[in-house]
Write an enzyme that holds these catalytic residues in place. Structure first.
Site, PDB file in Angstrom:
ATOM      1  N   ASN A 121     -10.178   0.746  -0.138  1.00  0.00           N
ATOM      2  CA  ASN A 121      -9.201   0.483   0.926  1.00  0.00           C
ATOM      3  C   ASN A 121      -9.748   0.869   2.294  1.00  0.00           C
ATOM      4  OD1 ASN A 121      -7.622   0.056  -1.304  1.00  0.00           O
ATOM      5  ND2 ASN A 121      -6.037   1.512  -0.745  1.00  0.00           N
ATOM      6  N   ASP A 154       3.150   4.586  -5.362  1.00  0.00           N
ATOM      7  CA  ASP A 154       2.553   5.900  -5.175  1.00  0.00           C
ATOM      8  C   ASP A 154       3.543   6.970  -5.628  1.00  0.00           C
ATOM      9  OD1 ASP A 154       1.445   8.245  -4.379  1.00  0.00           O
ATOM     10  OD2 ASP A 154       1.097   7.676  -2.298  1.00  0.00           O
ATOM     11  N   HIS A 192      -7.657   9.832   4.091  1.00  0.00           N
ATOM     12  CA  HIS A 192      -7.381   8.699   4.989  1.00  0.00           C
ATOM     13  C   HIS A 192      -7.814   9.048   6.407  1.00  0.00           C
ATOM     14  CE1 HIS A 192      -4.018   7.594   2.022  1.00  0.00           C
ATOM     15  NE2 HIS A 192      -4.886   6.613   1.972  1.00  0.00           N
ATOM     16  N   ASP A 241       0.848  -1.195   0.000  1.00  0.00           N
ATOM     17  CA  ASP A 241       0.000   0.000   0.000  1.00  0.00           C
ATOM     18  C   ASP A 241       0.887   1.251   0.000  1.00  0.00           C
ATOM     19  OD1 ASP A 241      -2.381   1.439   0.176  1.00  0.00           O
ATOM     20  OD2 ASP A 241      -2.363   1.434   2.373  1.00  0.00           O
ATOM     21  N   HIS A 242       0.631   2.177  -0.884  1.00  0.00           N
ATOM     22  CA  HIS A 242       1.413   3.425  -0.975  1.00  0.00           C
ATOM     23  C   HIS A 242       2.920   3.183  -0.998  1.00  0.00           C
ATOM     24  CE1 HIS A 242      -1.907   6.211  -0.728  1.00  0.00           C
ATOM     25  NE2 HIS A 242      -2.433   5.414   0.175  1.00  0.00           N
ATOM     26  N   ASN A 270      -8.540   0.851   6.423  1.00  0.00           N
ATOM     27  CA  ASN A 270      -7.506   0.623   7.430  1.00  0.00           C
ATOM     28  C   ASN A 270      -7.974   1.123   8.803  1.00  0.00           C
ATOM     29  OD1 ASN A 270      -5.049   0.156   8.724  1.00  0.00           O
ATOM     30  ND2 ASN A 270      -4.245   2.165   8.165  1.00  0.00           N
TER      31      ASN A 270
END
Ligand code: 13P
Length: 287
Positions: free
Chosen positions: A229, A105, A177, A84-85, A231
């Site tokens: 996504n 990213d 986020h 991720d990223h 988290n």
């Protein structure tokens, strides 16, 4: 066996649902997510940030843990293990370590450099049968020390990156986020629609899945989002369940500290969060 995310996302885009990417931080989270995906017969993507990768002793440890669980828990639904990223270096390390999917990213690079680096990684991933996600227009908020301003992507830049042969594209559409501020303007469906018009069948990715209201999630899926996504919501449910357990004094019952007991309520809470999200995204029964 771990699979590339390509097939599950192509099917999701065609079927107008989204596959959840749930980020993992330790053994308990991973187990909770895999067992829930299997129980619900849903494809799933396990996300690993660079910080979480370090915490779990490095990417090779993560690959070993996940592959071991797939076998020993008899997981038969499609599972992708996705960086991720990722930074350019992190992406290369995950390719080496045995991940089945990466996100590069490059949104903070000038577009020319983002294009150049993405192109190189696309070629490596194609050769290895891995999927690759690129990002245009940074996602707002802070994640793992990476701070984004939450801008909306330029649809022409999205097309430029999509044409490089990436599997999926994260386009910033005002998403953030973590927790959304009270004065959040909401998702820009105008931007999403324009990006989808330019990128056609390319599965689009929505980051920041925690605080987006259900109706906006559903509209985003109808406009071409096929991967979402999550988290923070797993972190919050884990924290809340663990706090309640400790406050009830249950960690002091019996013979001293038992991590298996202490972590059990949080693990169950993650299962419930994952189930709720898979229901909302429409991936249940789609394995
Ligand atoms: P949230 O933490 O808001 O759920 O976002 C997760 C994410 O987008 C990971 O890339």
């Amino acid at each position: 066996m771990l699979v590339s995310a390509e097939e599950m996302l192509t099917k999701a885009k065609a079927g107008k649902y989204a596959v959840g990417q749930f980020n993992i931080n330790n053994l308990e989270w991973t187990k909770a997510i895999l067992l829930t995906a299997q129980e619900l017969n849903s494809p799933v993507i396990l996300g690993v940030s660079e910080g979480a990768g370090k915490y779990m002793c490095g990417y090779k440890t993560v690959v070993g843990m996940v592959n071991g669980m797939l076998e020993e828990l008899n997981i038969t639904v499609p599972v992708a293990l996705h960086l991720d990223h990722g930074s350019y270096e992190g992406a290369k390390q995950c390719i080496e370590a045995g991940f089945s999917s990466i996100m590069f990213d490059g949104s903070h690079y000038p577009i020319e450099e983002n294009v150049e680096k993405t192109k190189e990684l696309v070629a490596i991933c194609k050769e290895k049968g891995m999927s690759i996600e690129a990002e245009v227009g940074s996602i707002g908020g802070e994640e793992d020390g990476v701070v984004g301003a939450g801008e909306c992507a330029d649809p022409d830049e999205c097309k430029m990156i999509a044409d490089l042969g990436v599997t999926m594209l994260a386009a910033g559409i005002g998403n953030i986020h973590g927790k959304y501020p009270d004065n959040w303007a909401g998702l820009s469906f105008e931007t999403l629609d324009a990006v989808q018009q330019k990128t056609g069948t390319m599965p689009l990715v929505l980051h920041g899945g925690t605080g987006i209201p259900a109706d906006m999630i559903q509209k985003a899926i109808s406009l071409g989002v096929s991967k979402i996504n999550v988290n923070t919501e797993c972190q919050l449910s884990f924290q809340e369940a663990t706090r309640k357990y400790i406050e009830a004094g249950k960690d002091q019952e019996g013979k001293g500290f038992d991590p298996r007991k202490l972590l059990a309520p949080g693990t169950e809470a993650i299962k419930a969060t994952v189930k709720e999200k898979m229901d909302l995204f429409g991936s249940v029964g789609k394995a």
